[in-house]
Structures are given as structure tokens and as C-alpha cells.
Write an enzyme that holds these catalytic residues in place. Structure first.
Site, PDB file in Angstrom:
ATOM      1  N   THR A 169      45.697  -2.585 -45.049  1.00  0.00           N
ATOM      2  CA  THR A 169      46.938  -1.843 -45.305  1.00  0.00           C
ATOM      3  C   THR A 169      47.183  -0.817 -44.208  1.00  0.00           C
ATOM      4  O   THR A 169      48.307  -0.354 -44.045  1.00  0.00           O
ATOM      5  CB  THR A 169      46.898  -1.133 -46.677  1.00  0.00           C
ATOM      6  OG1 THR A 169      45.734  -0.314 -46.770  1.00  0.00           O
ATOM      7  CG2 THR A 169      46.927  -2.146 -47.809  1.00  0.00           C
ATOM      8  N   LYS A 197      50.763   0.713 -42.478  1.00  0.00           N
ATOM      9  CA  LYS A 197      51.069   2.137 -42.305  1.00  0.00           C
ATOM     10  C   LYS A 197      51.427   2.447 -40.861  1.00  0.00           C
ATOM     11  O   LYS A 197      52.409   3.165 -40.592  1.00  0.00           O
ATOM     12  CB  LYS A 197      49.870   2.978 -42.756  1.00  0.00           C
ATOM     13  CG  LYS A 197      49.563   2.891 -44.240  1.00  0.00           C
ATOM     14  CD  LYS A 197      48.156   3.369 -44.561  1.00  0.00           C
ATOM     15  CE  LYS A 197      47.796   2.985 -46.001  1.00  0.00           C
ATOM     16  NZ  LYS A 197      46.361   3.015 -46.249  1.00  0.00           N
ATOM     17  N   LYS A 254      34.933  -5.579 -38.984  1.00  0.00           N
ATOM     18  CA  LYS A 254      36.134  -4.888 -38.514  1.00  0.00           C
ATOM     19  C   LYS A 254      36.098  -4.642 -37.007  1.00  0.00           C
ATOM     20  O   LYS A 254      37.090  -4.256 -36.400  1.00  0.00           O
ATOM     21  CB  LYS A 254      36.316  -3.576 -39.280  1.00  0.00           C
ATOM     22  CG  LYS A 254      36.611  -3.807 -40.769  1.00  0.00           C
ATOM     23  CD  LYS A 254      36.768  -2.494 -41.514  1.00  0.00           C
ATOM     24  CE  LYS A 254      36.994  -2.721 -43.010  1.00  0.00           C
ATOM     25  NZ  LYS A 254      38.321  -3.274 -43.318  1.00  0.00           N
ATOM     26  N   HIS A 278      39.426  -9.228 -53.163  1.00  0.00           N
ATOM     27  CA  HIS A 278      39.689  -8.488 -51.934  1.00  0.00           C
ATOM     28  C   HIS A 278      38.785  -8.881 -50.777  1.00  0.00           C
ATOM     29  O   HIS A 278      38.841  -8.253 -49.723  1.00  0.00           O
ATOM     30  CB  HIS A 278      39.527  -6.984 -52.172  1.00  0.00           C
ATOM     31  CG  HIS A 278      40.657  -6.359 -52.915  1.00  0.00           C
ATOM     32  ND1 HIS A 278      41.845  -6.003 -52.314  1.00  0.00           N
ATOM     33  CD2 HIS A 278      40.786  -6.030 -54.226  1.00  0.00           C
ATOM     34  CE1 HIS A 278      42.656  -5.479 -53.218  1.00  0.00           C
ATOM     35  NE2 HIS A 278      42.032  -5.476 -54.385  1.00  0.00           N
ATOM     36  N   LYS A 306      39.248   3.182 -39.911  1.00  0.00           N
ATOM     37  CA  LYS A 306      38.961   2.374 -41.098  1.00  0.00           C
ATOM     38  C   LYS A 306      37.465   2.430 -41.366  1.00  0.00           C
ATOM     39  O   LYS A 306      36.697   2.959 -40.551  1.00  0.00           O
ATOM     40  CB  LYS A 306      39.423   0.927 -40.913  1.00  0.00           C
ATOM     41  CG  LYS A 306      38.900   0.257 -39.651  1.00  0.00           C
ATOM     42  CD  LYS A 306      39.503  -1.133 -39.486  1.00  0.00           C
ATOM     43  CE  LYS A 306      40.949  -1.060 -39.059  1.00  0.00           C
ATOM     44  NZ  LYS A 306      41.847  -1.817 -39.874  1.00  0.00           N
ATOM     45  N   ARG A 307      37.068   1.894 -42.490  1.00  0.00           N
ATOM     46  CA  ARG A 307      35.652   1.815 -42.819  1.00  0.00           C
ATOM     47  C   ARG A 307      34.898   1.155 -41.671  1.00  0.00           C
ATOM     48  O   ARG A 307      35.366   0.177 -41.082  1.00  0.00           O
ATOM     49  CB  ARG A 307      35.494   1.006 -44.116  1.00  0.00           C
ATOM     50  CG  ARG A 307      34.105   0.817 -44.617  1.00  0.00           C
ATOM     51  CD  ARG A 307      34.150   0.282 -46.054  1.00  0.00           C
ATOM     52  NE  ARG A 307      34.970  -0.906 -46.186  1.00  0.00           N
ATOM     53  CZ  ARG A 307      34.498  -2.160 -46.152  1.00  0.00           C
ATOM     54  NH1 ARG A 307      33.206  -2.366 -45.969  1.00  0.00           N
ATOM     55  NH2 ARG A 307      35.300  -3.187 -46.329  1.00  0.00           N
TER      56      ARG A 307
END
Length: 810
Positions: free
Chosen positions: A658, A662, A556, A359, A550-551
Site C-alpha cells: 500500500t 500512498k 522486499k 496477505h 517499509k518493513r
């Protein structure tokens, strides 16, 4: 007044309502007149659970009778969220349960809201595992999920004065009616000690300490109740929970030390590993759940099929990332030490049984453990790892094109500096299949972290692009859109998300676009009301809802989003005459407890929000909010209300994502880099229905290799330089003007995550968003095309590919 006549004229209760009352009385111990909402929640769960248990047992009996091969999914996280709504929806009992509760004066939606989220995960890895478990049941595939029953999860996030504060997540404080303890499924898990051998080659490991792993099962219901599978979570019990001699001698705390030490294994998800004790606890956790799971799988196989040699024919074990990688060594230990198999035979069985999903391409996330720690804690496994490594390296020496440098990269032992055990290499070597989770990610695996292992085993790496369950992420969280789609194209998409493509022509239908806009606005109104209730912040539902949830991690790039927000704020104030698009910036996510920069980014988001939201000169043109304690239930509120989905990771660093799927499924347009699954989303929805910006993965790699100088980039961009300087100088932190100097200095000095390099492209893409939003009809048409074209990203499709290509169960 004739009271008797009035009583008899009341409509009779449904049988389900009678069952609800019966459970309330006999299993909760409450009269319906005295029952509180949490009592009705428990009674409803128990009533629904009765139907699930019948299907659960039937599913198990059918699997036994058919001697079916089972899938075993090992994951350190299962972010399953609330289960009542999910179970009712998958059983097709929404209307029946709602009407029965209504007869009793109870609102189903209200009691659903008080069910706690199961604190069994944190981010995308855990949510993916939950989606996969639901899809396995939906596709009628016999499966077990294996993980840890965390007592306090990762943490409950509170924001105090803009700072993240970590508090225990006490989701089990009042019990969990969904779970069943299986005392008969308990296993001895040892640590430390010594290994002895004899002249016959037999090896015996005598651990210095041990705990008992006890199984706790939760049923997982597939769509339309076709199958119910099992999520088996392990809790830890001391073999000697209280030492009475110490207790009676007055050492009351010491008497309970064993149980406290055992409970530490299941207390918290991802204990901070910044200390030696934290690293040891993390490794102990991973071995604890891996050992119990592998013992359980082998025990079940022998019970039903007799010969451990047929394990690959009846069991497919999938490792969800590197956390359960020690399972490879554990299965080898059981086969060699307990079932007397030769090493070579055990190794072939092990490889044929395991599959490994990678991942991440981040080196620090490819777990490795200091060799002294690993050997002290798992001495027998260290011997096995050395033996596996010797075999792999001998194969490498015989292969063409493998030089000494490649040998060093292939080795299960990292010799560069402190010697460490490479868990990703162990998982790769011990599996017959190694898959990435997006096409780009899989290609990069072959070129970067596993380049040399790929040369040695060129047929082993394959791609399985992630997916999400449309049941939770469309039908349940967005019923308004679901009803609209069903009215337009019928019900086929409820069973096959690929059928959503029939919705594409409706993007050209003005009446449908209007109804689509009404559904989206209703979702935004509901989210705005929730934020107003929780945070006291008023939001305009007619503004564009621009969302990054998100985290919190530097790759990110929440920081890129925040800096652009500051630049936009400055532009709005400097040019009030322009026709600015009203925008709401929403952030949510947790930072790891020991991740300083991530926690500082949360504080910056809140500092910027405080300044922007308190500035009357910009009115409703810009609002910023950081929503605390991000979890599945909060995501279910946010996702249907989003207009713009921020997927802006540094290209080449996000495996898949993901959240991007969504949001697109719920009619949000993506603004993002060509990273992870964004590439495939673009291919499905079309270039004109997504906003792509920034460097590609190849360009990022080239820029790093060529000696990128971020200072020149920052100084060459007026808006970026002004925003960075404002943050660094304390404009947004007057109480501590130096707070963000280090964070901003990092951009000038190295900018590893290409925040400065991508800023101008990102800002230009955001102004493109403004222009597109101005043409509301065109925006809605693009949103509808996103919904229509992302059915391919269903986890049913993903699991079908795993089942066919890796597990051989279809």
C-alpha cells in the site's frame, strides 16, 4: 493606562475556546496560565471527543433501530497512528479548532506533534486495517474492529552505531484519552486443561488456567463525521491478580505471577517465536483476542436477534490474515458446546459467517503450530480441528482430480515431518470467501499455496485489491497538494477519490506544473529540516528524494537498493566528469527482533550512509540516511516529499503493498517490479509514468526451477561484482571486516530473492530515472498523472467491493 479598557477591548473568545478552557480546568485540573503543551493536547482531545461521542452514540442507536447487519474485522494489528488530526479533519473542524486554540495562544500543529502514535501495529497489514476501519465509517457501514491493546507495541527502534536496538514503546505511559474501558464487556478465556464427554455426546472443556479479556473501545470517525464506528481492543486481567497468602508469606513476586502472566498476552506485538516459549505466547495471544472477539459477537447477536442460527444474516466476520484463524474453531466450539447445535449445522453457520483475507504467499508466514503445542494449549479446539479436517478430506476424496498428494496439501494437519496445524487451511475451509489483495496475488494464490484447496472449492477465491484512505494519505499529510488540486478541479475528489481523474489534463499545463513543483519542494524542505533536527544530516531539497520505507525483509529487497547505492557511489567517484543527478537515498523500517539478516541489512545501510555522507569527494551528489523508528507519523512526513518510490520486491512475493499507492497519490514515480499492486498501478497510470524492471513472477519461478546459478550472474556483472566484493571485504565495515561476508556469500550460493538476477536491470532503471529527472517538466507531468490516476486505489472502493461481494451489507 486604563487596564479595564484594554481588557474589555480584547476580542471575545469563541464558544469552542471557552469549552477548551473549561476542559482544561475541570478535566485536566490546570489553569490556562500554567498549562503546558501536553495539557492543551489533552484538553483539545477531550473537547473534540465530546462531539465524537454524540455521533458515536447516534450511530449505535441507528444501527440497533435498523437491525442492521454488522461487519466485524479481526486483525492482530491496527496501525492507527495519531488520532487528533485525523478526527478534526474528518469532522471538518480544522479551522474552527485552530482558531480557538490560537485565541488561547496555542498552536494546533505544535500540540498535534506531541501526541504519541498508538503502538498497535507494525507494517502494511496494520495500516490497511486502520484504513479499512476509517472507510467503513465513511461509507456508513456499521462495523467493529477487534484486536489487542498492546501495552508496548512491537518496539521503539533506536539506532546505536548503526545497529537496531529494540526498546519498549511506552505510548500508554500518560494514559490514552481516546479510549473507554467497557467493564461489562469482559469474557473468560481459558487455556490447557482437559476435555470430558458423556453418553449423550455433550462435551465439556475444563481449562487449567484462564484470564479475563476486558474490552477497551476507541471511536473511529468517518469522513465528514457521517458515522462513528468502534475499534474494540482487548486487555487481559488475571482472575486472581494477587495471591495474598503468598504475598503475606514473603513471596511477593510469586503472589503477582498470575497478573504478570496475563499481562504478557497484551504486552508486545509479535513476540519472537524463535523459542518454544515464544511460539506458545504467540498462539496464546491469537487465541486470547479471537476468543474474546467471537464471544462478544455471539453475545451481541443473541442480545439483539435472539437465535444464534441467524448469525450469518446479521454478522460478517472478516479474518485479516491467518492470525485470527483459530476463530473458526472457536465459533464452532461455542455453537456446539454452548448452544447445542449439531456439528453439520454449526459448520454451515460458521462458513457463511467468515471471510478470510490472505496477505502472503510466503510459506513461513502461513502460520502453522506444532500439534503438541496446539493440543496442550487448546485441547477442545484440537478435537474440532480434527473433525473439520475429517469432513474436508471426505469431500476431497469424493471430488474429481484430487489425488493423494493433493489430499496432503488440503489437509488441516501438515504430515510432512513434524505434524503441525495449518491455520491458513483452517481459515480457508471455514470461510465462504477467500480473497487476495491484488490481481496478481490472487492469481498466484490459485496456482501456489492454495492450488489444491482451489480445486476443491473453485468458487471461493476472489480478488479485492487493497486501497488507502485519501483522508490521511493526501488531505492530512499533504495539505499543500490538496489545496492545489481543489483550486484546479473543485471539491468532488474530497468525497470521491475517483474524481481525481479530472486532474489529468493539468499535466499539460505549465503553470500548474510549476505550482505542483513548488508544493513538492516545500514538502522536501520540511522533511530535510526534520532530518537535520533529528540526525544532524543536511540534505539538498533539489536532489531527487529516492525513498524505500517499509518493513525490513529480504523479499522486499532493501539489500538490492543498498548494493546499487554502493555501485553508484563507486561510479560517481570513478567518473566525476559525468553529469550525475544529485540523489538522496532514504530508508526506514523495523526488522523483527529475531530476524538476523534483516537486522544486518539495517546495519549495512547505516555503514554505507556513514561512508558516503563522510566522503567530501562526492559533495552533494549522493546522500544516504536510515531514519529510525518508522511509524505512521514519520511516513506522513516522508511520503509527500518523495520523488521516487522504491517498490522492488522479488516478483511474486509481495501480496499487494500500500506504500506504492500512498507515494503515487502524492506525486512520486514508482520504480518497481511487476509485483503486487504495482501491476495495477501501471495499468492505471500508464507505462510511460512508471519505471518497471526485472523478472516477472513466472520468470522467477522458472529460474528457480531451472537451477539458477547466481555466481555466474555476479561474476558477469562488473558493477555488481565490485559492489558485492567491496561490502564482503569490509570496505564499509573497517571495524569488523568479516561482518557482511555471510550476507554476501548468500548471494553467491543461492540468491533466493533474485537480488543478483535483477541487479543489472535495476541499475539500468535507475539510470533511466536520472535521464527522466533531467527533463524536469516531463517528470512533473508524469507525477501529476500518477496523482490523477490512482484515485481508484482508495480504500473506499476496496471496502465497497467487500461490502457488496463478500459481506452482503450494500
Amino acid at each position: 493606562m486604563n487596564v479595564t479598557a484594554l481588557a474589555t477591548s480584547a476580542p471575545p473568545r469563541s464558544p469552542l475556546a471557552d469549552r477548551l478552557v473549561d476542559n482544561l480546568i475541570h478535566r485536566i485540573g490546570k489553569d490556562e496560565r500554567a498549562a503546558l503543551p501536553h495539557d492543551w493536547l489533552a484538553a483539545t482531545i477531550l473537547t473534540v471527543r465530546d462531539d465524537i461521542i454524540d455521533r458515536w452514540m447516534a450511530s449505535t442507536r441507528e444501527t440497533h433501530a435498523a437491525k442492521s447487519k454488522r461487519v466485524y474485522y479481526l486483525s492482530l494489528e491496527f496501525l492507527i497512528g495519531r488520532l487528533l488530526r485525523d478526527a478534526i479533519a474528518n469532522l471538518g473542524k480544522n479551522r474552527e479548532v485552530s482558531q480557538a486554540l490560537s485565541q488561547l495562544g496555542v498552536d494546533l500543529a505544535e500540540i498535534e506533534e506531541i501526541e504519541p502514535d498508538a503502538a498497535l501495529g507494525n507494517g502494511g497489514l496494520g495500516r490497511l486495517a486502520a484504513c479499512f476501519m476509517e472507510s467503513l465509517a465513511t461509507l456508513d457501514l456499521p462495523a467493529y474492529g477487534y484486536g489487542i491493546r498492546y501495552m508496548n507495541g512491537m518496539f521503539r527502534q533506536r539506532i546505536d552505531d548503526g545497529w537496531q536496538v529494540e526498546l519498549p514503546e511506552n505510548w500508554l505511559a500518560h494514559g490514552n484519552p481516546w479510549e473507554f474501558e467497557r467493564r461489562e464487556s469482559a469474557y473468560f478465556v481459558g487455556f490447557g486443561g482437559e476435555v470430558t464427554g458423556n453418553d449423550a455426546g455433550q462435551v465439556h472443556w475444563k481449562p487449567a488456567e484462564a484470564v479475563e479479556a476486558v474490552a477497551v473501545d476507541t471511536p473511529v470517525v468517518g469522513w465528514r463525521g457521517k458515522r462513528v464506528n468502534t475499534l474494540r481492543l482487548w486487555t487481559a486481567v488475571s482472575l486472581d491478580p494477587i495471591k495474598l497468602d503468598k504475598f503475606n508469606a514473603g513471596d511477593h513476586e510469586g503472589a503477582l505471577a498470575g497478573q504478570v502472566r496475563a499481562e504478557s498476552l497484551v504486552r508486545v506485538l509479535y513476540p519472537a517465536d524463535s523459542t518454544a516459549s515464544g511460539q506458545e505466547l504467540r498462539l496464546r495471544q491469537e487465541y486470547f483476542f479471537s476468543s474474546a472477539s467471537i464471544q462478544d459477537i455471539v453475545r451481541r447477536h443473541i442480545q439483539y436477534f435472539g437465535d444464534v442460527r441467524t448469525l450469518p444474516d446479521k454478522a460478517a466476520i472478516q479474518l485479516n490474515d491467518t492470525h485470527p484463524a483459530v476463530s473458526v474453531a472457536e465459533l464452532m466450539r461455542l455453537l456446539i458446546d454452548h448452544h447445542d447445535l449439531a456439528f453439520d449445522e454449526a459448520w454451515e453457520i460458521t462458513k457463511a459467517t467468515f471471510g478470510y483475507t490472505n496477505h502472503t504467499l510466503l510459506p513461513e508466514a502461513l502460520e502453522s503450530w506444532p500439534l503438541p503445542l496446539f493440543e496442550r494449549l487448546l485441547p477442545r479446539h484440537m478435537q474440532i480441528v480434527y473433525a473439520i479436517n475429517a469432513r474436508v478430506l471426505r469431500e476431497a476424496r469424493k471430488a474429481d482430480g484430487i489425488d493423494d498428494e493433493a489430499i496432503g496439501a488440503i489437509s488441516l494437519i501438515d504430515e510432512g515431518g513434524e505434524r503441525r496445524v495449518r491455520m491458513a487451511n483452517l481459515a480457508f475451509a471455514g470461510s465462504h470467501s477467500v480473497n487476495g489483495v491484488a490481481a496478481l496475488h490472487t492469481d498466484l494464490m490459485k496456482q501456489t499455496v492454495f492450488a489444491d484447496l482451489h480445486k476443491l472449492y473453485p468458487a471461493r477465491i476472489n480478488n479485492k485489491t487493497n486501497g488507502i484512505t485519501p483522508r490521511r494519505w493526501l488531505f492530512e499529510c499533504n495539505p499543500g497538494l490538496t489545496h492545489l488540486i481543489r483550486d484546479a478541479i473543485g471539491e468532488e475528489f474530497l468525497d470521491d477519490a475517483a474524481a481525481l481523474t479530472a486532474l489529468a489534463p493539468f499535466a499539460e499545463d505549465a503553470a500548474f506544473r510549476e505550482r505542483f513543483a513548488e508544493v513538492k519542494r516545500a514538502n522536501k524542505v520540511a522533511l530535510a529540516a526534520h532530518i537535520k533536527d533529528r540526525m544532524g544530516l543536511r540534505l539538498d531539497p533539489d536532489a531527487i528524494f529516492d525513498v524505500q520505507i517499509k518493513r525490513i525483509h529480504e523479499y522486499k529487497r532493501q539489500l538490492l537498493n543498498i548494493i546499487e547505492t554502493v555501485a553508484l557511489y563507486d561510479q560517481i567517484r570513478s567518473h566525476p566528469e559525468r553529469n550525475w543527478t544529485p540523489r538522496v537515498k532514504l530508508f526506514a523500517g523495523k526488522a523483527a527482533s529475531s530476524y538476523h539478516n534483516a537486522k544486518l541489512i539495517i546495519k549495512l545501510a547505516n555503514d554505507v550512509a556513514r561512508r558516503v555522507n563522510g566522503d567530501p569527494s562526492i559533495g552533494k551528489l549522493l546522500k544516504v540516511a536510515f531514519l529510525p523508528n518508522y511509524n505512521v507519523s514519520l511516513a506522513e512526513r516522508i511520503v509527500p516529499a518523495a520523488d521516487l518510490s522504491e517498490q522492488i520486491s522479488t516478483a511474486g512475493m509481495e501480496a499487494s503493498g500500500t506504500g506504492n499507492m500512498k507515494f503515487a497519490l502524492n506525486g512520486a514515480l514508482t520504480i518497481g517490479t511487476l509485483d503486487g499492486a504495482n501491476v495495477e498501478i501501471r495499468d492505471h497510470v500508464g507505462d510511460e509514468n512508471i519505471i518497471i524492471f526485472g523478472l516477472t513472477a513466472d520468470e522467477v519461478a522458472a529460474k528457480r526451477a531451472d537451477g539458477y546459478e547466481p555466481r555466474a550472474v555476479i561474476e558477469g556483472s562488473r558493477e555488481l561484482a565490485q559492489a558485492v566484493n567491496a561490502i564482503a571485504s569490509g570496505v564499509f565495515s573497517p571495524d569488523d571486516p568479516n561482518r557482511y561476508q555471510g550476507l554476501m556469500a548468500g548471494l553467491y550460493e543461492h540468491d533466493w530473492f533474485m537480488v543478483a538476477a535483477d541487479f543489472d536491470a535495476y541499475a539500468a532503471a535507475q539510470r533511466q530515472v536520472d535521464a527522466r529527472w533531467a527533463d524536469r517538466d516531463a517528470w512533473r507531468a508524469s507525477a501529476i498523472r500518477n496523482v490523477a490516476q490512482v484515485g481508484w486505489f482508495s480504500s473506499d472502493r476496496t471496502i465497497g467491493e467487500y461490502a457488496r461481494d463478500i459481506w452482503n451489507v450494500l
